[in-house]
Structure formats: C-alpha cells, structure tokens
Design a protein around this motif. Structure first.
Motif, PDB file in Angstrom:
ATOM      1  N   TYR A  62       8.517  31.844  29.544  1.00 51.59           N
ATOM      2  CA  TYR A  62       8.822  32.765  30.629  1.00 51.59           C
ATOM      3  C   TYR A  62       7.887  32.536  31.807  1.00 51.59           C
ATOM      4  O   TYR A  62       6.696  32.265  31.617  1.00 51.59           O
ATOM      5  N   THR A  63       8.424  32.676  33.001  1.00 56.94           N
ATOM      6  CA  THR A  63       7.610  32.763  34.203  1.00 56.94           C
ATOM      7  C   THR A  63       7.521  34.236  34.562  1.00 56.94           C
ATOM      8  O   THR A  63       8.544  34.900  34.748  1.00 56.94           O
ATOM      9  N   LEU A  64       6.297  34.741  34.622  1.00 59.19           N
ATOM     10  CA  LEU A  64       6.066  36.169  34.803  1.00 59.19           C
ATOM     11  C   LEU A  64       5.220  36.429  36.042  1.00 59.19           C
ATOM     12  O   LEU A  64       4.416  35.587  36.442  1.00 59.19           O
ATOM     13  N   GLN A  65       5.397  37.591  36.633  1.00 55.45           N
ATOM     14  CA  GLN A  65       4.569  37.994  37.774  1.00 55.45           C
ATOM     15  C   GLN A  65       4.252  39.483  37.655  1.00 55.45           C
ATOM     16  O   GLN A  65       5.152  40.318  37.528  1.00 55.45           O
ATOM     17  N   ILE A  82      14.410  46.275  42.434  1.00 51.24           N
ATOM     18  CA  ILE A  82      14.328  44.819  42.546  1.00 51.24           C
ATOM     19  C   ILE A  82      15.411  44.121  41.725  1.00 51.24           C
ATOM     20  O   ILE A  82      15.844  44.610  40.686  1.00 51.24           O
ATOM     21  N   GLN A  83      15.820  42.969  42.244  1.00 51.90           N
ATOM     22  CA  GLN A  83      16.788  42.126  41.550  1.00 51.90           C
ATOM     23  C   GLN A  83      16.285  40.698  41.399  1.00 51.90           C
ATOM     24  O   GLN A  83      16.953  39.859  40.804  1.00 51.90           O
ATOM     25  N   SER A  84      15.100  40.436  41.960  1.00 50.79           N
ATOM     26  CA  SER A  84      14.488  39.110  41.825  1.00 50.79           C
ATOM     27  C   SER A  84      12.990  39.238  42.040  1.00 50.79           C
ATOM     28  O   SER A  84      12.514  40.241  42.600  1.00 50.79           O
ATOM     29  N   CYS A  85      12.249  38.222  41.618  1.00 47.37           N
ATOM     30  CA  CYS A  85      10.799  38.233  41.793  1.00 47.37           C
ATOM     31  C   CYS A  85      10.420  38.202  43.270  1.00 47.37           C
ATOM     32  O   CYS A  85       9.499  38.901  43.702  1.00 47.37           O
ATOM     33  N   ASP A  86      11.095  37.363  44.013  1.00 49.18           N
ATOM     34  CA  ASP A  86      10.773  37.256  45.442  1.00 49.18           C
ATOM     35  C   ASP A  86      10.982  38.593  46.139  1.00 49.18           C
ATOM     36  O   ASP A  86      10.152  39.019  46.957  1.00 49.18           O
ATOM     37  N   GLY A 126      14.824  38.504  36.794  1.00 47.67           N
ATOM     38  CA  GLY A 126      14.941  39.358  37.971  1.00 47.67           C
ATOM     39  C   GLY A 126      14.616  40.810  37.678  1.00 47.67           C
ATOM     40  O   GLY A 126      14.394  41.594  38.602  1.00 47.67           O
ATOM     41  N   GLN A 127      14.563  41.158  36.393  1.00 52.74           N
ATOM     42  CA  GLN A 127      14.210  42.529  36.014  1.00 52.74           C
ATOM     43  C   GLN A 127      12.715  42.622  35.720  1.00 52.74           C
ATOM     44  O   GLN A 127      12.013  41.624  35.698  1.00 52.74           O
ATOM     45  N   ALA A 128      12.243  43.850  35.498  1.00 52.09           N
ATOM     46  CA  ALA A 128      10.817  44.072  35.271  1.00 52.09           C
ATOM     47  C   ALA A 128      10.611  45.026  34.103  1.00 52.09           C
ATOM     48  O   ALA A 128      11.487  45.841  33.793  1.00 52.09           O
ATOM     49  N   THR A 129       9.441  44.918  33.479  1.00 51.45           N
ATOM     50  CA  THR A 129       9.103  45.785  32.355  1.00 51.45           C
ATOM     51  C   THR A 129       8.823  47.202  32.835  1.00 51.45           C
ATOM     52  O   THR A 129       8.567  47.440  34.022  1.00 51.45           O
ATOM     53  N   CYS A 171      10.518  36.225  36.115  1.00 50.80           N
ATOM     54  CA  CYS A 171      10.927  35.325  37.195  1.00 50.80           C
ATOM     55  C   CYS A 171      11.732  34.127  36.704  1.00 50.80           C
ATOM     56  O   CYS A 171      12.447  33.489  37.470  1.00 50.80           O
ATOM     57  N   GLY A 172      11.586  33.771  35.447  1.00 48.04           N
ATOM     58  CA  GLY A 172      12.308  32.632  34.909  1.00 48.04           C
ATOM     59  C   GLY A 172      12.205  32.590  33.400  1.00 48.04           C
ATOM     60  O   GLY A 172      11.291  33.164  32.803  1.00 48.04           O
ATOM     61  N   LYS A 173      13.169  31.922  32.780  1.00 47.49           N
ATOM     62  CA  LYS A 173      13.186  31.794  31.326  1.00 47.49           C
ATOM     63  C   LYS A 173      13.770  30.442  30.964  1.00 47.49           C
ATOM     64  O   LYS A 173      14.792  30.022  31.503  1.00 47.49           O
ATOM     65  N   GLN A 174      13.095  29.753  30.047  1.00 50.97           N
ATOM     66  CA  GLN A 174      13.556  28.429  29.622  1.00 50.97           C
ATOM     67  C   GLN A 174      13.283  28.253  28.129  1.00 50.97           C
ATOM     68  O   GLN A 174      12.169  28.498  27.663  1.00 50.97           O
ATOM     69  N   SER A 175      14.293  27.839  27.386  1.00 56.49           N
ATOM     70  CA  SER A 175      14.118  27.593  25.953  1.00 56.49           C
ATOM     71  C   SER A 175      13.426  26.254  25.751  1.00 56.49           C
ATOM     72  O   SER A 175      13.669  25.290  26.482  1.00 56.49           O
TER      73      SER A 175
END
Length: 311
Positions: free
Chosen positions: A174-177, A206-210, A249-252, A267-271
């Motif tokens: 995961y890419t997290l911010q 919000i709908q995205s990290c940016d 795009g969602q947040a905790t 911000c992103g997810k990759q297997s």
C-alpha cells in the motif's frame, strides 16, 4: 527457570515507549561499562545487561534482575554462535523490515521508535538483536524439527498453492499518506472530540490522496506527511483489517495518537508475489506439536557444551 528469548511485539509495547517519552522518564545513569561474562570467547557487557532489562520492561511489562537479563544474553549469544556454525543467517534487511514494520504499525517512524527506546534506557540496537535472535532461533528449531519429523518441501509447496487458490495468501503493498490534526500535549476530551469531528469531515469529502492533501493543507494546525509504502504483512492486525476494507482514495477512521488525531489515506495498492513470509508461517504450522519443547531442548544442549565465564 530461564527467561525465554522469544517476546511478544504488540502495540502496548510501543505505547509504553511513547508514554515514557511523554512523561519525561529518563533511564538512570549507569556505571562504567565492564565485561560481566564471556561465552565461548564472546564478551557480554554490563551495558548490554542494563539495556536488556529496560527492553524487557517495555516489551513484556515485567522487571528483570541482572542475573535474569544476563541469562537471556547468554542464550542469545549461544543461538547466534550456533547459527554461525550451521551457516543459518538472517539479513540486516530482514531485521530492519521487522523493526520498521513495528514502528509503522504504531504510526511511528523508525527514528521515533529509536528515540523512544533510548529515552527509556534501551536502544534500537538491543531491539534489533532481540528480533535477529528470535528469527534465527526459529530457523534453527525448524531445521531440527524438519530433520526429525520429515516435513517435506512438497508439503509446504502444496499448502502454499492451496492457500493461494483460496485467496488466503495475499500480501499487498500500500501507498499511504497520513494527515495529522495536531493537538496539545494531554488534550482535554473536548479538544479531541473537535479534532476528530474535523478529521471525519475531511475523510468524508476526499476521493483521492491529492484532493485530501490539498484540502488538509488549507486547514489550521493540520500536517500532511510524506507518502510511505507498507506491505500488509508489516501492519498490525487491527490497522491491516481497516486498510484492507477501504478502496484507493479513501481514508481510515480518525484515531488519536501521541501528537494528535490522524487519518491515513490509501493512495495506492499493488499485489506482490512474495512467498517468504507465507512459507515461514506454513513451516511453523506444519511443525505443530513437534515444536513444543524443541527450543528448550536445543538451548539445554548448547548450554551444556558452552564454555561460560562469569565475572
């Protein structure tokens, strides 16, 4: 009875470090370092004993005597010497990954964790040596179990395949911010409630990290941290479950940390295809009941053969 090398690495451990730092606890001054034991030619110092005592106080919430701490360090030394003899290794990157993962799962940087450990009277070095010994000891024990119980590579491979087919072997990156709504030290409940309300309002917009970062930077006393990447296997159970339930795009949900109320944006997810952790887990499970008592049996053998000089 000897104190086991293994220890539980859970969130309350790190919370204790944070509390120690927040309340200004300082480790007592230590006497000049001296050698207190020599294990097959390898010295153990009084400083190492003091740091091990502080480490156990934090990770296990218990007090140790000098004798108990020294016994643990002797066992650690024996394990690492046996690993060297059998060419069983644990890389620095493996140790750092565990250490950094523990920090991240508790919303700390490795440097912050190291500073908290130092203020509490131990060190990142001691923490990492405990991690290294734990990993090495497990590998040595698994080697002994596999040699005696006949756990075959084909059995491990078959279990890996089955779990992948069931979707139980996912290890995502995961890419997290993090977005931090800063609060003063020891904030009153009303301040915490207000900051959580503000964080929840942002979270629902919000709908995205940016987009989230842009909104957050326009708010007062709100900090937007740099993006980080973490594998799901590095996260604590509760945090991982929360992240896995979200879309990019969602947040905790807002959560109170030592310095404020935080939300974490996905911000992103990759297997990723990395069977290392899964392979180790399956090996441990297949060993099952055979592992009971094997660790102490091995340590008894190592102690009996060792040349230990106490000073």
């Amino acid at each position: 009875m000897r104190v086991p090398i293994f220890f539980k690495m859970r969130s309350p451990t790190i919370a204790a470090i944070i509390l120690a730092a927040l309340f200004g606890w300082q480790a007592p001054a230590t006497a000049q370092t001296r050698i207190v034991a020599i294990v097959n030619g390898t010295p153990i110092t009084s400083t190492a004993v003091a740091e091990q005592k502080a480490f156990v106080r934090l990770t296990q919430k218990k007090q140790m005597t000098d004798k108990e701490a020294l016994a643990v360090l002797v066992d650690q030394t024996l394990v690492q010497q046996e690993a060297k003899r059998r060419t069983v290794t644990v890389s620095d990157s493996d140790v750092d990954q565990r250490f950094n993962g523990l920090a991240a799962s508790n919303k700390m940087t490795p440097d912050q964790l190291g500073q908290g450990l130092a203020q509490a009277g131990t060190s990142a070095r001691t923490f990492k040596e405990n991690i290294r010994t734990q990993l090495i000891q497990r590998r040595l024990v698994n080697f002994r179990i596999r040699a005696s119980s006949g756990i075959a590579e084909k059995d491990i491979a078959a279990e890996i395949t089955e779990r992948k087919q069931k979707g139980e072997a996912a290890n995502d990156v995961y890419t997290l911010q993090q977005i931090l709504f800063v609060t003063p030290a020891n904030p009153p409940p009303a301040v915490v409630a207000q900051r959580k309300k503000e964080a929840e309002t942002l979270r629902t917009r919000i709908q995205s990290c940016d987009q989230g970062a842009e909104f957050a930077r326009s708010l007062r006393d709100v900090a937007v941290k740099e993006k980080i990447t973490r594998q799901s296997s590095q996260m604590g159970d509760a945090f991982r479950q929360q992240v896995q339930a979200l879309k990019v795009g969602q947040a905790t949900a807002p959560d109170l940390s030592s310095v404020g109320v935080e939300i974490v944006m996905i911000c992103g997810k990759q297997s990723v295809q990395d069977d290392t952790a899964l392979r180790q887990e399956i090996t441990n499970e297949l060993a099952g009941e055979a592992s009971k008592g094997e660790t102490e049996k091995m340590m008894t053998e190592l102690r009996q053969k060792a040349l230990i000089e106490y000073r």
